[in-house]
Design an enzyme around this catalytic site. Sequence first.
Site, PDB file in Angstrom:
ATOM      1  N   PRO A 211       0.796  -1.243   0.000  1.00 14.02           N
ATOM      2  CA  PRO A 211       0.000   0.000   0.000  1.00 14.02           C
ATOM      3  C   PRO A 211       0.820   1.280   0.000  1.00 14.02           C
ATOM      4  O   PRO A 211       0.270   2.345  -0.281  1.00 14.02           O
ATOM      5  CB  PRO A 211      -0.835  -0.120   1.274  1.00 14.02           C
ATOM      6  CG  PRO A 211      -0.092  -1.063   2.145  1.00 14.02           C
ATOM      7  CD  PRO A 211       0.602  -2.024   1.239  1.00 14.02           C
ATOM      8  N   GLU A 229       4.365  -0.173   5.326  1.00 11.48           N
ATOM      9  CA  GLU A 229       4.116   0.479   6.619  1.00 11.48           C
ATOM     10  C   GLU A 229       3.901   1.978   6.489  1.00 11.48           C
ATOM     11  O   GLU A 229       4.701   2.688   5.895  1.00 11.48           O
ATOM     12  CB  GLU A 229       5.290   0.208   7.570  1.00 11.48           C
ATOM     13  CG  GLU A 229       5.097   0.785   8.964  1.00 11.48           C
ATOM     14  CD  GLU A 229       6.159   0.345   9.955  1.00 11.48           C
ATOM     15  OE1 GLU A 229       6.149   0.841  11.100  1.00 11.48           O
ATOM     16  OE2 GLU A 229       7.022  -0.485   9.587  1.00 11.48           O
ATOM     17  N   LYS A 245       5.072  -4.488  13.754  1.00 11.60           N
ATOM     18  CA  LYS A 245       6.035  -5.247  14.544  1.00 11.60           C
ATOM     19  C   LYS A 245       5.456  -6.637  14.743  1.00 11.60           C
ATOM     20  O   LYS A 245       4.474  -6.832  15.444  1.00 11.60           O
ATOM     21  CB  LYS A 245       6.312  -4.570  15.888  1.00 11.60           C
ATOM     22  CG  LYS A 245       7.543  -5.071  16.596  1.00 11.60           C
ATOM     23  CD  LYS A 245       8.791  -5.024  15.730  1.00 11.60           C
ATOM     24  CE  LYS A 245       9.262  -3.618  15.423  1.00 11.60           C
ATOM     25  NZ  LYS A 245      10.510  -3.626  14.608  1.00 11.60           N
TER      26      LYS A 245
END
Length: 430
Positions: A211, A229, A245
């Site tokens: 994304p 991220e 994470k």
Amino acid sequence: MPTATFSIEDVDFLAKALLWADSYDSACLLHSNEFADPYANVQSILAVGVKQEIVADGTNTFGKIEAFKAKHHDEWMFGFFGYDLKNELEELHTTLPDELAFPEAYFFTPEILLRFQDRKVTIDAPVAMDVPSIYESICDIVLSFDGSTLDRPFQKRMSKTAYLESFQQLKQHIQRGDIYEVNLCQEFYQEDCAIHPPSAYWKLNSVSPTPFSTFFKFQDHYILSASPERFIAKRGTTLLSQPIKGTAKRGNTEQEDLEIIQRLQSDPKEMAENVMIVDLVRNDLTRSAKAGSVAAERQPQVHTFRQVHQLVSTITCEIDPNVTDLDAIKRVFPAGSMTGAPKVSAMALCDRYEKSKRGVYAGAVGYFSPDGNFDFNVVIRTLLYNRTKQYLSFHTGGAITIDAEAENEYAECLLKANGILIALDTQLEN
């Protein structure tokens, strides 16, 4: 500024636009790959050519970008913050080798802007340019992607033995209470390496669609990113960060995938990593938030990508009206998922035990828009290239906690390299 919208009938139009953009000194493609994202502002956007730009000189970078942004508040701005801006924000110093030689930060306002949405493209261009001719010139490009295959493996800046030694040293720091989590990263590189950056990016994006995929060109420097991220974004009066994470490989079957996801969600070590980073980001956001407005999802969500499953958390807050955009970014920079906690101590130890400067890696790429919003990714799963020096590089990393095992963390670093290695049809040296 003249604007026109065109229906995209050519399935290769975006790829052709990328080749067209590479002829300019500066260009930035932010490509969502149409991932479902409740916070997305645009599907994909391509900024081309420079009207105005600012290159960081290593002093008061955030303040200078703030002033630049104030002059161009009604325009789109695209650019990047390098990880080592941390040295301006804290009492830190980096003496590690830097073969890529990117500036610490760079932003530009584009001459031409292409916004992609639902099989249409809206083109904004200067008055002197004929917008339909831009569209037609892109359509007329002969699509030819070549030069993304490498004929030799990537070298390791840090041998496995050196990684395991650094891991054990950092584990001792955790046991002594100096830190409770740290993200140890390592570089893989090639010298005398000639690639065609648009080809390498397009192949990487096809292998690892994400994304926050990015193609960024600044003169002879390239950022070719398959980042999954989001670092920080602003939507109206809301700030949000979505740290990752927790990583697990993809399964070979749907059933195996489901079993791996369940193990990831119930793994005490992975969940502990995520909780630590959520706490860190929550504390960072508090510095820019209205009192009592910081909120975090109780349970991290599993996001599935082509190569891996990841645990993603979402932390939001309402921004204090007295806090500027650059202040908000500065107060959370760099991304906590790439440092550890406590943040400053972890960054100091990374400088001590890593073998090369991170540079743009673990920094952020993104935009400021005229409506007051902004969005920046975390630069991971990313190729960095200096075309003049013919130096190609990428980093991977993983979190070390009290329960981490060295062999598992090293294997996770290699897993995160898979997308890049597949895209370039190569491997790591033994």
